[in-house]
Design a protein around this motif. Structure first.
Motif, PDB file in Angstrom:
ATOM      1  N   GLN A  58       0.832  -1.211   0.000  1.00  0.00           N
ATOM      2  CA  GLN A  58       0.000   0.000   0.000  1.00  0.00           C
ATOM      3  C   GLN A  58       0.859   1.251   0.000  1.00  0.00           C
ATOM      4  N   LYS A  72      -4.261   6.575  -7.041  1.00  0.00           N
ATOM      5  CA  LYS A  72      -3.824   5.283  -6.501  1.00  0.00           C
ATOM      6  C   LYS A  72      -4.570   4.132  -7.167  1.00  0.00           C
ATOM      7  N   SER A  73      -5.808   4.371  -7.551  1.00  0.00           N
ATOM      8  CA  SER A  73      -6.611   3.310  -8.157  1.00  0.00           C
ATOM      9  C   SER A  73      -6.093   2.894  -9.537  1.00  0.00           C
ATOM     10  N   SER A  74      -5.217   3.695 -10.144  1.00  0.00           N
ATOM     11  CA  SER A  74      -4.693   3.350 -11.460  1.00  0.00           C
ATOM     12  C   SER A  74      -3.457   2.453 -11.376  1.00  0.00           C
ATOM     13  N   ARG A  76      -1.737  -1.039  -9.832  1.00  0.00           N
ATOM     14  CA  ARG A  76      -2.009  -2.316  -9.169  1.00  0.00           C
ATOM     15  C   ARG A  76      -0.805  -3.234  -9.330  1.00  0.00           C
TER      16      ARG A  76
END
Length: 110
Positions: A58, A72-74, A76
């Motif tokens: 994280q 951040k969601s882009s 992984r």
């Protein structure tokens, strides 16, 4: 620093890259691009978070998102959730992302 960048692929939706993560470091930092034993180019990243319950992962995503100015969601983790060597996928405009990665690593070649 090496002659090659750590980006391993790009398409119309984003880029993939290898990262060598060092958890429990003294500070959060994005380092140089280095080659591992097999010659694979990796972006060195260190985070202060411990490698427990995904905290270091994280912290990695948060640090890269802030530095690359993307959500951040882009970002992984595709492989290496429990390993120091990780393959990441960053969604977005590949050209802009390549510029951001080049700036992060101090590289001018692409």
């Amino acid at each position: 620093m090496s002659d090659a960048v750590c980006v391993i692929g790009s398409d119309q939706t984003g880029i993939s890259l290898f990262v060598r993560l060092t958890p429990k470091a003294s500070c959060n930092a994005i380092g140089d691009v280095v080659a591992d034993a097999s010659g694979q180019m990796q972006l060195r990243v260190s985070v202060t978070a411990v490698p427990e319950n995904g905290k270091a992962n994280q912290a990695l995503i948060k640090l890269l998102a802030k530095a690359a100015k993307c959500p951040k969601s882009s970002i992984r983790i595709v492989s290496g959730l429990t390993d120091r060597n990780k393959k990441l996928r960053i969604d977005g405009d590949p050209d802009e992302l390549m510029v951001q990665i080049s700036q992060l690593t101090g590289r001018t070649d692409r």
